[in-house]
Design an enzyme around this catalytic site. Structure first.
Site, short mmCIF file in Angstrom:
data_model
loop_
_atom_site.label_atom_id
_atom_site.label_comp_id
_atom_site.label_asym_id
_atom_site.label_seq_id
_atom_site.Cartn_x
_atom_site.Cartn_y
_atom_site.Cartn_z
N GLY A 1 -5.54 8.92 34.43
CA GLY A 1 -5.43 9.07 35.88
C GLY A 1 -4.52 10.22 36.26
N ALA A 2 -4.53 11.29 35.45
CA ALA A 2 -3.56 12.37 35.60
C ALA A 2 -3.73 13.19 36.86
CB ALA A 2 -3.62 13.28 34.37
N THR A 3 -4.88 13.10 37.51
CA THR A 3 -5.08 13.87 38.74
C THR A 3 -5.02 12.98 39.98
OG1 THR A 3 -7.49 13.65 38.52
CG2 THR A 3 -6.47 15.62 37.57
N GLY A 4 -4.55 11.74 39.82
CA GLY A 4 -4.47 10.81 40.94
C GLY A 4 -3.19 10.95 41.73
N ARG B 1 0.61 12.71 41.02
CA ARG B 1 1.16 13.76 41.88
C ARG B 1 2.55 13.42 42.39
NH1 ARG B 1 -0.98 13.71 46.50
NH2 ARG B 1 -0.29 15.77 47.16
N ASP C 1 -14.60 10.29 30.94
CA ASP C 1 -15.13 9.15 31.69
C ASP C 1 -14.76 7.91 30.89
OD1 ASP C 1 -16.54 7.14 32.89
OD2 ASP C 1 -18.50 8.10 32.75
N LYS D 1 14.18 0.55 39.25
CA LYS D 1 15.09 0.93 40.33
C LYS D 1 16.53 0.64 39.92
CE LYS D 1 11.81 0.22 44.13
NZ LYS D 1 11.87 1.59 44.70
N ASP E 1 -0.58 -8.08 45.83
CA ASP E 1 -0.06 -6.72 45.77
C ASP E 1 1.45 -6.69 45.58
OD1 ASP E 1 -0.29 -3.87 45.89
OD2 ASP E 1 0.41 -3.92 47.96
N HIS F 1 6.33 -7.65 42.00
CA HIS F 1 7.67 -7.19 42.37
C HIS F 1 8.59 -8.33 42.81
CE1 HIS F 1 5.68 -3.45 42.06
NE2 HIS F 1 5.27 -3.34 43.31
#
Length: 482
Positions: A13-16, A20, A90, A179, A232, A237
């Site tokens: 997923g390096a271009t997701g 970025r 792919d 964190k 989610d 979390h």
């Protein structure tokens, strides 16, 4: 893992968007500070067709957008970009992994994999890695959520991963654990004698955990509507925060000891009753002074997916018997905030009552974002001669982590997590039995919803959620820390 000078990091997923905003800036920060070996190759892969040069241009644009100006050293940027390579893949086609293996070359000296993919692609991806010889003993794999959408699908994914990798090679990511303030929970509890003896049902009245957002869908329409606030945010979390707050002191500061204690808490969570939970969905309202549409308008179609959840949870063990843990999370709320509030009990006798002194119980607020601080609210006497009576007032004892460690670099969570993945440190990653305990508890909540008795209550965007969430605490004589 063997000699890191010839090792590689593989980013799916390096271009997701995650790459970025988080992964590439984090890796640049580690490179800038000399924390990753100069020989470490960073190979990106995704479905989109790119060359190495294209990927470097993509990364340069991402760093230009998300790095602060004072970090943009062109020499260091150039040396970082020189690390980057790219292979089109792919992931649904296992045959394509042979070309990926060729691109990576010899990985016997170490390969770290960051896998961020849709749940449906986990199994073919793992099978592709296995067939291509990229699942050997010197490989570590980091798994970004979502790891399934219920216990059954999570087990299928974990079974697939376990078929190719041993548990000590698997790094399940919950970025909240990276964190700094979350890690400080353990320092606060277990490095300070003044707190741990008070950390029990004899002294604490209740605990609140709030993770609130002011944003709506923000380009996540399909994912969010299939997922909702419970899966989610709560399943991962918030339950991890609860486990850190409630766990027993671990024997040592290592992955096994800490995760052993967390899973005990998660297994001790009592099944939630219908009257102990609220689900809601935002309607049109105002956030930060501007009008915003409701969830269904944002989505563009009818939906009963929850954007808000409030839960009254209980940990059934000796330390926490009778102490409720109130959890709430939602979108389009009044304020962006992640915090834990530990509400202590009132002192057993007010010696100042005869002189008019009124007491409030002590409270500890642990703020994770947007600020980072620990605030202890204590009672103090107002200055004066007290001829009209003693006046007591609540005052704050503040530890601002930003100010206290002003000289230290403030790092984003993925910097630590990526470095730990490369170095093989599992303490801040989630073990399989933790994940399954979390899903078991969440699935029981969803089973109540499926019974049809738990409607999604509307709330105005910019508020603190449905009125029923306020009633969840107020009928116990308590209130949210708003």
């Amino acid at each position: 893992m063997a000699d890191s000078s010839c090792s590689a990091l593989l980013l799916f997923g390096a271009t997701g968007d995650l790459s970025r905003r988080m992964l590439l800036p984090s890796l640049y920060a580690l490179h800038e500070d000399g924390l990753i070996d100069s020989g470490l190759r960073i190979v990106g892969t995704a479905r989109s067709e790119h060359t190495d040069a294209d990927f470097r241009d993509f990364a340069h644009a991402a760093l230009d957008e998300f790095l602060p100006e004072d970090r943009k050293d062109e020499t260091k940027l150039a040396s970082f970009l020189a690390r980057l390579e790219y292979q089109t893949l792919d992931a649904s086609n296992v045959d394509g992994f042979a070309d990926l293996a060729t691109k990576l070359g010899d990985t016997s000296c170490g390969l770290s994999i960051f896998l961020s993919t849709a749940p449906a692609l986990f199994e073919p991806t793992i099978e592709g890695l296995r067939r291509a010889g990229l699942a050997h003993d010197n490989v570590r794999i980091g798994l970004e959520k979502p790891l399934g959408n219920d216990l059954a699908s999570s087990r299928r994914i974990n079974d697939a991963v376990a078929g190719a990798f041993a548990e000590d090679q698997i790094f399940r990511i919950d970025h909240y654990l990276g964190k700094e303030t979350v890690q400080n929970l353990m320092a606060l509890r277990f490095a300070n004698m003044m707190f741990e003896p008070q950390w029990n049902a004899g002294n604490i009245d209740h605990v609140q955990i709030t993770v609130s957002e002011t944003v709506g869908l923000e380009g996540r329409k399909g994912f969010y509507d299939d997922t909702g606030a419970l899966r989610d945010m709560v399943q991962n979390h918030m339950l991890q925060l609860l486990a850190l707050i409630a766990m027993e002191p671990p024997r040592d500061f290592d992955a096994t000891s800490i995760r052993d204690e967390k899973v005990k808490v998660l297994r001790a969570l009592r099944t939630v009753k219908a009257e102990e939970m609220v689900r809601g969905q935002y309607r049109a309202g105002a956030v930060k002074g501007g009008g915003v549409a409701g969830y269904q308008e944002d989505l563009g179609e009818p939906s009963d997916t929850e954007t808000f959840v409030a839960i009254k949870a209980h940990v059934d063990n000796w330390r926490w018997q009778g102490v409720p843990f109130y959890l709430r999370t939602g979108k389009r709320l009044a304020e962006r905030r992640s915090e834990i509030v530990v509400q202590f009990k009132q002192v057993p006798h007010n010696i100042f009552s005869g002189r008019g002194g009124k007491l409030q119980a002590n409270r500890m607020v642990i703020r994770l974002q947007p600020e980072e601080y620990v605030r202890l609210q204590v009672m103090a006497k107002e200055p004066g001669l007290d001829r009209g009576g003693v006046v007591l007032r609540e005052v704050n004892l503040d530890l601002s982590l930003t100010q206290a460690f002003a000289e230290a670099r403030r790092r984003i969570a993925y910097e630590r997590l990526l470095l730990d993945l490369i170095e093989g440190e599992q303490t801040l990653f989630v073990r399989r039995d933790e994940v399954e305990a979390q899903w078991r508890w969440v699935d029981a909540i969803r089973a109540v919803w499926a019974g049809g008795d738990m409607e999604c209550k509307p709330y105005a965007a910019g508020s603190w959620g449905p009125n029923a969430a306020i009633a969840l605490t107020e009928r116990d004589g308590r209130s949210w820390n708003d």
